[in-house]
Design an enzyme around this catalytic site. Sequence first.
Site, PDB file in Angstrom:
ATOM      1  N   ASP A   1      11.502  11.318  41.531  1.00  0.00           N
ATOM      2  CA  ASP A   1      10.152  11.223  40.969  1.00  0.00           C
ATOM      3  C   ASP A   1      10.244  11.074  39.441  1.00  0.00           C
ATOM      4  OD1 ASP A   1       7.563  11.614  40.152  1.00  0.00           O
ATOM      5  OD2 ASP A   1       7.234  13.403  41.386  1.00  0.00           O
TER       6      ASP A   1
ATOM      7  N   CYS B   1       5.345   7.348  48.604  1.00  0.00           N
ATOM      8  CA  CYS B   1       5.839   8.381  47.672  1.00  0.00           C
ATOM      9  C   CYS B   1       4.751   9.437  47.549  1.00  0.00           C
ATOM     10  CB  CYS B   1       6.223   7.771  46.329  1.00  0.00           C
ATOM     11  SG  CYS B   1       4.866   6.992  45.435  1.00  0.00           S
TER      12      CYS B   1
ATOM     13  N   CYS C   1       3.740   5.497  41.092  1.00  0.00           N
ATOM     14  CA  CYS C   1       5.011   5.168  40.409  1.00  0.00           C
ATOM     15  C   CYS C   1       5.979   4.470  41.373  1.00  0.00           C
ATOM     16  CB  CYS C   1       5.662   6.422  39.820  1.00  0.00           C
ATOM     17  SG  CYS C   1       4.690   7.203  38.508  1.00  0.00           S
ATOM     18  N   ARG C   2       6.633   5.234  42.236  1.00  0.00           N
ATOM     19  CA  ARG C   2       7.733   4.674  43.032  1.00  0.00           C
ATOM     20  C   ARG C   2       7.290   3.694  44.110  1.00  0.00           C
ATOM     21  NH1 ARG C   2       9.979  10.439  44.564  1.00  0.00           N
ATOM     22  NH2 ARG C   2       7.723  10.771  44.401  1.00  0.00           N
ATOM     23  N   SER C   3       6.323   4.097  44.945  1.00  0.00           N
ATOM     24  CA  SER C   3       6.024   3.226  46.096  1.00  0.00           C
ATOM     25  C   SER C   3       5.312   1.924  45.725  1.00  0.00           C
ATOM     26  CB  SER C   3       5.280   3.988  47.209  1.00  0.00           C
ATOM     27  OG  SER C   3       4.043   4.477  46.774  1.00  0.00           O
TER      28      SER C   3
ATOM     29  N   ASN D   1       1.654   7.598  44.894  1.00  0.00           N
ATOM     30  CA  ASN D   1       1.376   6.151  45.056  1.00  0.00           C
ATOM     31  C   ASN D   1       0.993   5.485  43.731  1.00  0.00           C
ATOM     32  OD1 ASN D   1      -0.892   4.013  46.983  1.00  0.00           O
ATOM     33  ND2 ASN D   1       1.264   3.703  46.574  1.00  0.00           N
TER      34      ASN D   1
HETATM   35  P1  4NP Z   1       5.022   8.869  42.530  1.00  0.00           P
HETATM   36  O1  4NP Z   1       4.981   9.801  41.203  1.00  0.00           O
HETATM   37  O2  4NP Z   1       5.063   9.834  43.698  1.00  0.00           O
HETATM   38  O3  4NP Z   1       6.275   8.095  42.385  1.00  0.00           O
HETATM   39  O4  4NP Z   1       3.755   8.047  42.484  1.00  0.00           O
HETATM   40  C1  4NP Z   1       4.043  10.805  41.032  1.00  0.00           C
HETATM   41  C2  4NP Z   1       2.782  10.499  40.569  1.00  0.00           C
HETATM   42  C3  4NP Z   1       1.838  11.498  40.380  1.00  0.00           C
HETATM   43  C4  4NP Z   1       2.181  12.809  40.646  1.00  0.00           C
HETATM   44  C5  4NP Z   1       3.441  13.111  41.120  1.00  0.00           C
HETATM   45  C6  4NP Z   1       4.371  12.125  41.307  1.00  0.00           C
HETATM   46  N1  4NP Z   1       1.220  13.830  40.413  1.00  0.00           N
HETATM   47  O5  4NP Z   1       1.581  15.006  40.563  1.00  0.00           O
HETATM   48  O6  4NP Z   1       0.060  13.527  40.091  1.00  0.00           O
END
Ligand code: 4NP
Length: 161
Positions: free
Chosen positions: A133, A15, A20-22, A18
């Site tokens: 997201d 994702c 939240c989702r993945s 790294n």
């Molecule tokens: P993820 O979520 O891609 O599911 O881990 C996010 C975590 C952090 C950010 C964006 C999305 N960020 O912009 O820091």
Amino acid sequence: MNTSDNKPRRILFVCLGNICRSPAAEELFRTVVADHGDLDGWIIDSAGIGSWHTGQLPDKRMRIHAARRGYSLRHRARQVSADDFDRFDLIIGMDSGNISDLRELAPTAESMSKIVPMARYFTMATRYDHVPDPYYEGAEGFELVLDLLDNACRNLYSRLS
Ligand code: 4NP
């Protein structure tokens, strides 16, 4: 390199951050595999397109929502690299941005074919064609991610085994 039966067993979930989702996908998928008594021979990991959160545990909100479902998320964030295309058989992106960034990173045409969207494994009724997201969302966003990942991980396992 695949296992002798040639099934993909080295799976990387990707994702943006790294956190939240993945990492949630990684743990849900590992749990499905373990529930089938089948952990031997699998390499299951996750990584992010960006490096902003390298070394961090998953987002606290994601850990709390996952814990309510019995999952303990302990992955430490890392950035995806070109080497991952050698180390994994399947590289599964959460949304179209992840997929296009992975295509940019893929070192060869063969490695390009390892990239697949997580939504390919959705069978539940949903208006989503990606795993959205949740970072700027509330509790429902995290619950939605877990519902979509739960459905996709079960189907991914049944298609690979
Ligand atoms: P993820 O979520 O891609 O599911 O881990 C996010 C975590 C952090 C950010 C964006 C999305 N960020 O912009 O820091």
